[in-house]
Design a protein around this motif. Structure first.
Motif, PDB file in Angstrom:
ATOM      1  N   VAL A 165      35.588  36.017  39.412  1.00  0.00           N
ATOM      2  CA  VAL A 165      36.173  36.821  40.489  1.00  0.00           C
ATOM      3  C   VAL A 165      35.619  36.369  41.837  1.00  0.00           C
ATOM      4  O   VAL A 165      36.363  36.218  42.837  1.00  0.00           O
ATOM      5  CB  VAL A 165      35.917  38.308  40.237  1.00  0.00           C
ATOM      6  CG1 VAL A 165      36.295  39.125  41.466  1.00  0.00           C
ATOM      7  CG2 VAL A 165      36.716  38.770  39.039  1.00  0.00           C
ATOM      8  N   LYS A 166      34.311  36.149  41.893  1.00  0.00           N
ATOM      9  CA  LYS A 166      33.709  35.731  43.155  1.00  0.00           C
ATOM     10  C   LYS A 166      34.228  34.353  43.581  1.00  0.00           C
ATOM     11  O   LYS A 166      34.532  34.130  44.759  1.00  0.00           O
ATOM     12  CB  LYS A 166      32.188  35.696  43.029  1.00  0.00           C
ATOM     13  CG  LYS A 166      31.561  37.073  42.894  1.00  0.00           C
ATOM     14  CD  LYS A 166      30.038  36.955  42.789  1.00  0.00           C
ATOM     15  CE  LYS A 166      29.386  38.316  42.668  1.00  0.00           C
ATOM     16  NZ  LYS A 166      27.914  38.221  42.565  1.00  0.00           N
ATOM     17  N   VAL A 167      34.288  33.431  42.631  1.00  0.00           N
ATOM     18  CA  VAL A 167      34.781  32.081  42.975  1.00  0.00           C
ATOM     19  C   VAL A 167      36.257  32.147  43.362  1.00  0.00           C
ATOM     20  O   VAL A 167      36.698  31.437  44.300  1.00  0.00           O
ATOM     21  CB  VAL A 167      34.573  31.129  41.790  1.00  0.00           C
ATOM     22  CG1 VAL A 167      35.252  29.779  42.056  1.00  0.00           C
ATOM     23  CG2 VAL A 167      33.092  30.931  41.535  1.00  0.00           C
ATOM     24  N   ALA A 168      37.024  32.992  42.710  1.00  0.00           N
ATOM     25  CA  ALA A 168      38.445  33.117  43.074  1.00  0.00           C
ATOM     26  C   ALA A 168      38.585  33.665  44.477  1.00  0.00           C
ATOM     27  O   ALA A 168      39.470  33.225  45.260  1.00  0.00           O
ATOM     28  CB  ALA A 168      39.164  34.004  42.075  1.00  0.00           C
ATOM     29  N   SER A 198      37.933  25.266  43.301  1.00  0.00           N
ATOM     30  CA  SER A 198      38.916  25.190  42.211  1.00  0.00           C
ATOM     31  C   SER A 198      38.277  24.571  40.968  1.00  0.00           C
ATOM     32  O   SER A 198      38.478  25.042  39.816  1.00  0.00           O
ATOM     33  CB  SER A 198      40.127  24.369  42.642  1.00  0.00           C
ATOM     34  OG  SER A 198      40.796  25.019  43.698  1.00  0.00           O
ATOM     35  N   ASN A 199      37.492  23.508  41.180  1.00  0.00           N
ATOM     36  CA  ASN A 199      36.789  22.897  40.036  1.00  0.00           C
ATOM     37  C   ASN A 199      35.784  23.879  39.397  1.00  0.00           C
ATOM     38  O   ASN A 199      35.669  23.976  38.165  1.00  0.00           O
ATOM     39  CB  ASN A 199      36.065  21.637  40.480  1.00  0.00           C
ATOM     40  CG  ASN A 199      37.043  20.539  40.893  1.00  0.00           C
ATOM     41  OD1 ASN A 199      38.192  20.519  40.405  1.00  0.00           O
ATOM     42  ND2 ASN A 199      36.642  19.656  41.764  1.00  0.00           N
ATOM     43  N   GLN A 200      35.075  24.582  40.252  1.00  0.00           N
ATOM     44  CA  GLN A 200      34.087  25.556  39.726  1.00  0.00           C
ATOM     45  C   GLN A 200      34.778  26.676  38.956  1.00  0.00           C
ATOM     46  O   GLN A 200      34.305  27.111  37.920  1.00  0.00           O
ATOM     47  CB  GLN A 200      33.269  26.128  40.902  1.00  0.00           C
ATOM     48  CG  GLN A 200      32.139  27.043  40.451  1.00  0.00           C
ATOM     49  CD  GLN A 200      31.322  27.535  41.657  1.00  0.00           C
ATOM     50  OE1 GLN A 200      31.590  27.166  42.818  1.00  0.00           O
ATOM     51  NE2 GLN A 200      30.326  28.355  41.361  1.00  0.00           N
ATOM     52  N   LEU A 201      35.889  27.097  39.478  1.00  0.00           N
ATOM     53  CA  LEU A 201      36.622  28.155  38.785  1.00  0.00           C
ATOM     54  C   LEU A 201      37.156  27.657  37.445  1.00  0.00           C
ATOM     55  O   LEU A 201      37.140  28.399  36.441  1.00  0.00           O
ATOM     56  CB  LEU A 201      37.777  28.619  39.671  1.00  0.00           C
ATOM     57  CG  LEU A 201      38.598  29.801  39.141  1.00  0.00           C
ATOM     58  CD1 LEU A 201      37.718  31.032  38.948  1.00  0.00           C
ATOM     59  CD2 LEU A 201      39.739  30.100  40.096  1.00  0.00           C
TER      60      LEU A 201
END
Length: 574
Positions: A165-168, A198-201
């Motif tokens: 959620v945080k990365v989004a 985007s990669n991290q998500l």
């Protein structure tokens, strides 16, 4: 050193000690039985059931073999702790309506070395309870362990969801900056940040998907408890029998230990070796093959043997003595008196130890076994005396010819009635007709005894001795009838009599005095009186101690007494 060969100990000798000391064996068996009962009360036997659980390590790929180090992927000590945890035990107790402490004591968990299994064993009163409870314990352990892994997976998924959620949100913000950028450098920077987020998500979603796909199954019950596979504890009867057997064995060992410190006389040879005296006779013990009549016959044979010894040289008093109270001399004293009286002797039994009543009972019992009828003494050649004039015994009486003082074989007759007391024997000097005897009736003698003489007087006329004529008148010959009078306290036995009384009142002459001496260990009167008479030592098989018998014979010899020999008796009979 004795030249006699050593006696070989047989199996009978080994079995005799426990049989004779049976009370010790019974006490040992009773003690073992009581201990077994106490154990059953404290720890009653229980049925036990076993279930086996294979512990499965939690891995991401359930279809990949974990390799050689699989036993290290799961900490079995931790798993054993989980299986015995309060949570597992509480659930079992609630399900079985039992106490947690009782469940903890009855449940045992084993971890084999180098394995990934847990062995649950539960012990209780019945097989059904053991089977149901142990299966419940294995299932409860797996349930608790699965719930623990599921909570861990849920927590990890929640953490990933929060990170996603945080990365989004950061990705949305970067996307808005790209759209609102006024310059190329700002747009490029926002675009690079957007690509990184985007990669991290993507990585977070992949990791979450992998964690969500983990199989948290803790293991399986590879062997459930069943009634056929469960073991029922040994029944209580086995514990009781084991306790009884062990106690009996300990009792037998104790009998041998007691025998080593408390030796008893077991045989004639042993008694003769210890006492150093000749054996006068043996009285067997009453048992299955030896009835009461046989034992009584043994007693009479011993009495006759002792009477024959006393016939040679009688030294009174004859002291019948033993070591302790366990060797009762009363039956032997009474039997000896009966044997002597049946042989024509007059016997006085003296006792100063309050055993007069027991002596009289034993004397009456032995007296009934003496054959009834007249006593016919034997001549030196062993033949009976001839009857006068060829007279033979009849049903009404028995006539016996005995030579008188003058040597005339026809001077005296003894007339005895059969099956009656010997005091009714009448001795008649023979009345003969002589040439100078005037004719006329013969006056019968009076049956009244002469005072002070015990003889009858003729009724009327001058009294004279047997065969004398009345003085002056030339009357017929008058016979004198000597009638034996017995004391009031005398018992007739055969041809003799037996009197019982205090030893202090024993006659000094005329009668054979038997002294029923008190035990020598507690009273020295028997040894003292044996110095002037003859001692007969009573030894009771399996009761008389070797040390007591040796001490008694040493005391007799040291006091100058003359022991005639010893009599070996059976237990409980003199």
């Amino acid at each position: 050193m004795s030249d006699q060969p050593a006696r070989t100990v047989t199996l009978t000798d080994l079995l005799r000690i426990p049989r004779l000391r049976w009370m010790t064996v019974v006490a040992g068996a009773a003690t073992g039985l009581l201990l077994a009962i106490g154990y059953l009360v404290v720890a009653p036997p229980a049925a036990s059931a076993t279930a086996v659980v294979a512990v499965r390590p939690v891995v991401t790929d359930a279809f990949t073999y974990p390799g050689a180090g699989a036993d290290r992927s799961v900490n079995m000590n931790v798993e054993s702790g989980i299986a015995a945890s309060t949570e597992v035990l509480s659930r079992i107790a609630d399900a079985r309506s039992a106490d947690v402490v009782e469940v903890r004591r009855a449940l045992q968990i084993e971890v084999p070395t180098g394995g990934q299994i847990l062995r649950f064993t539960y012990s209780t009163g019945t097989v059904d309870d053991a089977v149901d409870t142990v299966n419940l314990a294995a299932a409860t352990y797996l349930q608790v362990r699965q719930e623990m892994y599921e909570r861990q997976r849920t927590d990890m998924l929640a953490s990933y969801d929060e990170s996603i959620v945080k990365v989004a949100e950061q990705q949305d913000a970067a996307q808005r900056r790209v759209a609102n950028a006024n310059s190329t450098p700002a747009a490029d920077a926002a675009l690079a940040e957007f690509g990184s987020l985007s990669n991290q998500l993507t990585e977070l979603n992949a990791a979450r998907t992998e964690i969500a796909a983990i199989d948290v199954t803790p293991g399986w019950i590879t062997q459930s408890a069943q009634q056929q596979l469960s073991t029922d504890g040994p029944p209580g009867i086995l514990y009781l029998l084991a306790g009884l057997l062990v106690g009996a064995v300990l009792g037998v060992l104790l009998t041998y230990l007691r025998e080593s410190v408390d030796r008893r006389i077991r045989s004639e040879a042993e008694a003769s070796e210890v006492a150093g005296l000749p054996l006068l006779g043996t009285v067997r013990r009453r048992g299955m093959r030896v009835d009461g009549r046989t034992v009584d016959a043994d007693v009479r044979y011993v009495g006759m043997a002792i009477a024959e010894q006393l016939r040679q040289a009688v030294r009174t008093p004859v002291v019948v003595i033993s070591s302790r109270n366990r060797e009762d001399t009363t039956p032997m004293t009474a039997s000896l008196a009966v044997a002597l009286a049946a042989d024509g002797r007059d016997v006085y039994i003296g006792d100063d130890s309050h055993r007069v009543t027991a002596l009289r009972d034993a004397l009456l019992a032995d007296r009934r076994r003496v054959p009834s009828g007249p006593f016919v003494p034997a001549q030196p050649g062993g033949t009976a005396l001839p009857q006068p004039g060829g007279t033979a015994p009849t049903q009404s009486g028995a006539a016996e010819q005995r030579p008188g003082d003058s040597g005339d074989p026809e001077s005296t007759l003894i007339f005895s009635l059969p099956n009656v007391d010997q005091d009714r024997t009448v001795i008649l000097p023979r009345v003969t007709d002589t040439a100078d005897a005037p004719a006329g009736p013969v006056r019968r003698p009076s049956p009244r005894p002469t005072p002070g003489t015990g003889q009858s007087q003729p009724s009327g006329g001058d009294r004279s001795a047997a065969g004398d004529r009345p003085a002056g008148d030339g009357g017929p010959v008058v016979a004198t009838i000597p009638v034996r009078t017995l004391p009031a306290d005398a018992l007739t036995v055969g041809a003799g009599m037996v009197r019982i009384g205090l030893y202090a009142q024993a006659p000094r002459d005329g009668e054979i005095v038997l002294f029923n001496a008190p035990p020598a260990e507690s009273d020295e009167r028997g040894v003292r009186e044996a110095r002037t008479g003859t001692a007969i030592v009573v030894v009771e098989r399996d009761r008389t101690r070797l040390a007591d018998l040796r001490r008694l014979t040493d005391r007799l010899r040291a006091a100058g007494a003359e022991p005639l020999g010893f009599v070996l008796t059976g237990s409980g009979r003199g």
